[in-house]
Motif scaffolding. Structure first.
Motif, PDB file in Angstrom:
ATOM      1  N   ALA A  99       0.857  -1.180   0.000  1.00 17.56           N
ATOM      2  CA  ALA A  99       0.000   0.000   0.000  1.00 17.56           C
ATOM      3  C   ALA A  99       0.893   1.229   0.000  1.00 17.56           C
ATOM      4  O   ALA A  99       1.942   1.247   0.669  1.00 17.56           O
ATOM      5  CB  ALA A  99      -0.927   0.010   1.203  1.00 17.56           C
ATOM      6  N   TYR A 140      -2.313   0.348  -4.439  1.00 22.40           N
ATOM      7  CA  TYR A 140      -2.458  -0.924  -3.737  1.00 22.40           C
ATOM      8  C   TYR A 140      -2.005  -2.056  -4.660  1.00 22.40           C
ATOM      9  O   TYR A 140      -2.181  -1.992  -5.870  1.00 22.40           O
ATOM     10  CB  TYR A 140      -3.914  -1.160  -3.314  1.00 22.40           C
ATOM     11  CG  TYR A 140      -4.502  -0.021  -2.521  1.00 22.40           C
ATOM     12  CD1 TYR A 140      -4.260   0.102  -1.156  1.00 22.40           C
ATOM     13  CD2 TYR A 140      -5.278   0.955  -3.157  1.00 22.40           C
ATOM     14  CE1 TYR A 140      -4.780   1.162  -0.435  1.00 22.40           C
ATOM     15  CE2 TYR A 140      -5.796   2.018  -2.440  1.00 22.40           C
ATOM     16  CZ  TYR A 140      -5.555   2.118  -1.082  1.00 22.40           C
ATOM     17  OH  TYR A 140      -6.061   3.166  -0.367  1.00 22.40           O
ATOM     18  N   SER A 160      -2.943  -5.017  -9.125  1.00 18.30           N
ATOM     19  CA  SER A 160      -2.499  -3.701  -8.662  1.00 18.30           C
ATOM     20  C   SER A 160      -3.464  -2.623  -9.132  1.00 18.30           C
ATOM     21  O   SER A 160      -4.096  -2.733 -10.194  1.00 18.30           O
ATOM     22  CB  SER A 160      -1.082  -3.394  -9.167  1.00 18.30           C
ATOM     23  OG  SER A 160      -1.032  -3.403 -10.577  1.00 18.30           O
ATOM     24  N   THR A 167      -3.837   1.896  -8.905  1.00 15.20           N
ATOM     25  CA  THR A 167      -3.365   3.198  -8.452  1.00 15.20           C
ATOM     26  C   THR A 167      -4.063   4.310  -9.219  1.00 15.20           C
ATOM     27  O   THR A 167      -4.443   4.127 -10.383  1.00 15.20           O
ATOM     28  CB  THR A 167      -1.838   3.340  -8.627  1.00 15.20           C
ATOM     29  OG1 THR A 167      -1.411   4.592  -8.088  1.00 15.20           O
ATOM     30  CG2 THR A 167      -1.428   3.268 -10.087  1.00 15.20           C
ATOM     31  N   ARG A 208       5.891   3.439  -0.301  1.00  8.97           N
ATOM     32  CA  ARG A 208       5.031   2.255  -0.245  1.00  8.97           C
ATOM     33  C   ARG A 208       5.499   1.336   0.871  1.00  8.97           C
ATOM     34  O   ARG A 208       6.699   1.162   1.098  1.00  8.97           O
ATOM     35  CB  ARG A 208       5.073   1.481  -1.564  1.00  8.97           C
ATOM     36  CG  ARG A 208       4.379   2.160  -2.724  1.00  8.97           C
ATOM     37  CD  ARG A 208       4.564   1.359  -3.992  1.00  8.97           C
ATOM     38  NE  ARG A 208       5.973   1.272  -4.363  1.00  8.97           N
ATOM     39  CZ  ARG A 208       6.421   0.530  -5.364  1.00  8.97           C
ATOM     40  NH1 ARG A 208       5.591  -0.196  -6.070  1.00  8.97           N
ATOM     41  NH2 ARG A 208       7.714   0.507  -5.652  1.00  8.97           N
TER      42      ARG A 208
END
Length: 752
Positions: free
Chosen positions: A243, A249, A276, A278, A745
């Protein structure tokens, strides 16, 4: 008569002695997975004999007198072992060895004459010290290779290497487990190479070479090539969660399907998946989604035969902000992370099947067979010039294709011995066939309305090749490699915009010789001279209308370099190189396409240094300089747009015994010409990244930070003629995609 009898007696005595010689036959396996280890250096101490393990982890020494020998085994990232083996007359002693993982010790890295032609010491060290954390890091494992993303993550990266702006792969050949990544006659650009179908946690290593010097590498292998090898087995099953900022994520999982039962039978199977999402750092939310699914089986189907089956599928969809002009930011019309056309974006998918069969016969012939298939879909909306061509609706374009790709790679090789000399002969055949359906370039608006079709057609492109390669170890120090390959291309294009639709053909062939020399003075110094011819194919839609002219422009290159260990804990690779291209590709911003131009030459220096500062601290630096120029042009008007002239990467890596590890890295690209007369300059940048990990037996905590100092930088830049909506006249200037700001992250990996 007496002399003849003595000669016969001498020969009989020699043959009798030879008949009683023994041998050592061995196999080396990875202690964690129990699978064979290829490329392990095996030496007989004080005997001047050395070899490497083959694809099945096997090695063999013949013609040994009865005695006790010390067998030394070494491989980067594994604990070295010394075995004592007693050889008896007329007997073959069999030895099986398990190598266990250990921390990298540069003092144990040996410059070997046995693996001169494929020696990848730099990369082997990097893989162990700098674990890959994202898809982009896969490409950065090649020293001197730079990448830039100008669509926020969904589009294939722009690649830079050795004075080349390679666009998305025009002059670098990329493969995964031998399966091609580059797409010929692609809707967006020739050689388009999208690696995002690879889950980074599954990458085991990267084989690479700069320049056109490897016989079994054909189309696009001019600046170089890289083959990404995925893991045959998982040491443990795992789940990883990430995250980060900007609604980012990611979840990854890998499941070992056979466990200890499979390892006991030299088999493995796993399935892995990645998702994934974003919104990224752009003002226009990216809504980036990517899904990957991979399954792989590897095992012995016969005592001397390995079978590897891989299947994967990948899907991605995103919005992106596109390339924005300096004047729009300077005037305050948009912000540094803004967009002129916020409706740009795309969607792509790829499904792959890859089958590899490796057999070592009783006579030690190594036979490789590979079949692969890909189903590929691509749709991209871009707007490079805004309102230059259409002042009312804008200049947005759609590039779209559906593709089926079939192929085969096969080879047979045999190593021969004569005293301390050996030679390996390899014969190979390769076949690739691409079929695209309705490859399209259209004028669109808001990603929903098609205003005008520019090009629409079907591509049928075939590439068949044969090659022969000879690797001769003349002495225990001097190695020669010579090879030649012949490639045949047949291009067919069916133009669906013509009424009725028309089909045209073109074909051509090219011969590519290679010649390489290696001299290993000792385990600390090796000099090499590489030379060869390579090529890149041109787009079917370009060459067919020209009647087949310039289908296969050649590239001629040479490297003079060394691998050097001045100190036990320092490793240096340096090379001076030259490359002459029969035809260059130039980016044309106002059309958003790549088109062929004239001849060019490049020359430069590469330097890679790895230094172990202490038991736990490592330093590395890569520096590449280049002088790229167009030939036949006036001095001062012969710059190659966007070609890098000076790049450098490096950093510190920490590996503590208490579980802490980390790295601090930099990337530097100098200013470079953005057009032919250097009147427009693409500004350089320096960016720093950091990573910190804490590992215990069954879990790993990680923190990664991109752009640690929050530098404002331009990742990709183009000199483009464009017009904004209310401008009376067009302007040519830098258009850019902003680089990542400070981006942190957190990750958690659990193994079981």
């Amino acid at each position: 008569m007496k002399k003849s009898l003595l000669l016969i007696l001498f020969l009989l005595t020699g043959l009798s002695a030879f008949a009683h010689l023994g041998s050592i036959s061995g196999m080396v396996h990875d202690g964690a997975t129990n699978l064979p280890l290829k490329g392990v250096t095996v030496q007989l101490s004080a005997q001047g004999k050395a070899t490497m393990t083959n694809e099945l982890g096997q090695y063999r020494f013949e013609g040994l007198v009865a005695a006790t020998y010390k067998v030394e085994l070494s491989h980067v990232g594994f604990k070295a072992q010394i075995l004592e083996v007693t050889v008896r007359d007329d007997k073959t002693e069999f030895v099986k060895t398990l190598l266990s993982n250990t921390e990298v010790e540069l003092s144990e890295v040996v410059v070997s004459s046995q693996r001169a032609h494929d020696q990848q010491l730099i990369n082997g060290v990097d893989i162990k010290l700098r674990p890959i954390t994202n898809s982009q890091e896969i490409l950065r494992m090649v020293p001197g290779l730079f990448i830039g993303q100008h669509a926020g993550g969904g589009k294939a990266e722009q690649i830079f290497l050795r004075g080349f702006d390679l666009d998305h792969g025009t002059d670098i050949r990329l493969t995964v487990d031998g399966m091609p990544v580059n797409m010929v006659s692609h809707a967006h650009g020739q050689g388009y190479a999208d690696l995002h179908f690879v889950i980074p946690e599954l990458v085991k290593g990267v084989d690479f070479k700069k320049g056109p010097y490897t016989t079994d590498k054909g189309n696009f292998a001019t600046a170089g090539w890289a083959d990404f090898r995925t893991k045959d087995a998982l040491e443990k099953s795992f789940v990883k969660l990430e995250a980060g900022q900007y609604d980012s994520y990611r979840a990854v999982a890998g499941i070992d399907l056979l466990g200890q039962k499979g390892k006991a039978h030299n088999q493995s199977a796993y399935i892995a998946s990645e998702y994934s999402f974003t919104n990224s750092y752009f003002d226009n939310p990216q809504h980036f989604n990517r899904l990957n699914l991979t399954g792989k089986y590897h095992g012995h189907v016969a005592p001397n035969t390995n079978l590897t089956l891989t299947a994967s599928t990948f899907w991605s969809k995103w919005n992106h902000s596109g390339q924005i002009p300096d004047r729009a930011v300077d005037s305050g019309l948009i912000g540094f992370y803004g967009s002129v056309d916020p409706t740009e974006g795309g969607e792509t998918s790829r499904t792959n099947f890859n089958a590899q069969l490796v057999t070592v016969t009783p006579s030690n012939y190594v036979i490789k067979n590979q079949l692969f298939y890909s189903n590929y879909n691509f749709e991209l909306y871009s707007n490079f010039t805004f309102f230059l061509e259409d002042s009312l609706n804008g200049d947005q374009i759609r590039q779209k294709e559906k593709r089926n790709l079939y192929g085969y790679n096969g080879s047979i090789s045999k190593q021969h011995y004569l005293g301390k000399s050996s030679w390996t002969t390899t014969l190979g055949i390769q076949y690739r066939h691409d079929f695209t359906n309705r490859t399209e370039l259209s004028h669109t608006m808001n990603r929903t309305v098609t205003l005008d079709p520019y090009m629409l057609g079907n591509v049928n492109e075939l590439n068949a090749a044969v090659y022969a390669d000879e690797l001769i170890q003349v002495t225990d120090r001097f190695t020669v490699n010579a090879g030649v390959r012949v490639d045949y291309f047949r291009d067919q294009y069916k133009d669906l915009l013509e009424q009725p639709a028309t089909t045209k053909h073109a074909s051509d062939a090219i011969v590519s010789p290679k010649l390489n020399f290696y001299y290993t003075f000792n385990p600390r110094l090796q000099l090499y001279l590489n030379s060869g011819k390579g090529f890149h194919s041109n787009d079917t839609r370009v060459v067919v209308p020209q009647g087949g002219k310039q289908i296969l422009p050649g590239a001629y290159g040479s490297d003079f370099g060394m691998i050097f260990k001045p100190f036990p804990k320092m490793l240096i690779n340096a090379a001076a190189w030259y490359l002459w291209m029969q035809q260059e590709f130039v980016y044309v911003g106002d059309a958003g396409v790549i088109e062929p131009s004239g001849k060019s030459k490049r020359q430069g220096l590469d330097l890679s240094v790895r230094y172990q500062l202490s038991k736990v601290l490592y330093a590395d630096v890569d520096i590449s300089s280049a002088k790229p120029r167009a030939l036949g042009e006036q001095e001062g008007m012969n710059y190659l747009p966007l070609a890098p002239v000076l790049t450098s990467t490096g950093g510190l890596s920490l590996q503590m015994p208490n579980g802490f590890s980390g790295s601090l890295r930099y990337r530097y690209m100098a200013n470079r010409p953005a057009n032919e007369d250097n009147s427009i300059v693409a500004k350089g940048y320096v960016v720093n990244d950091a990573q910190l990990n804490y590992a215990r037996k069954n879990y790993n905590l990680g923190l990664s930070v991109q752009n640690l100092l929050n530098t404002k930088w331009k990742e990709t830049q183009f000199a483009t003629l464009s017009r904004l909506k209310n401008e009376a006249t067009p302007v040519e200037e830098i258009h850019f995609t902003p680089g990542t700001p400070f981006f942190a992250r957190l990750s958690l990996t659990v193994s079981f």
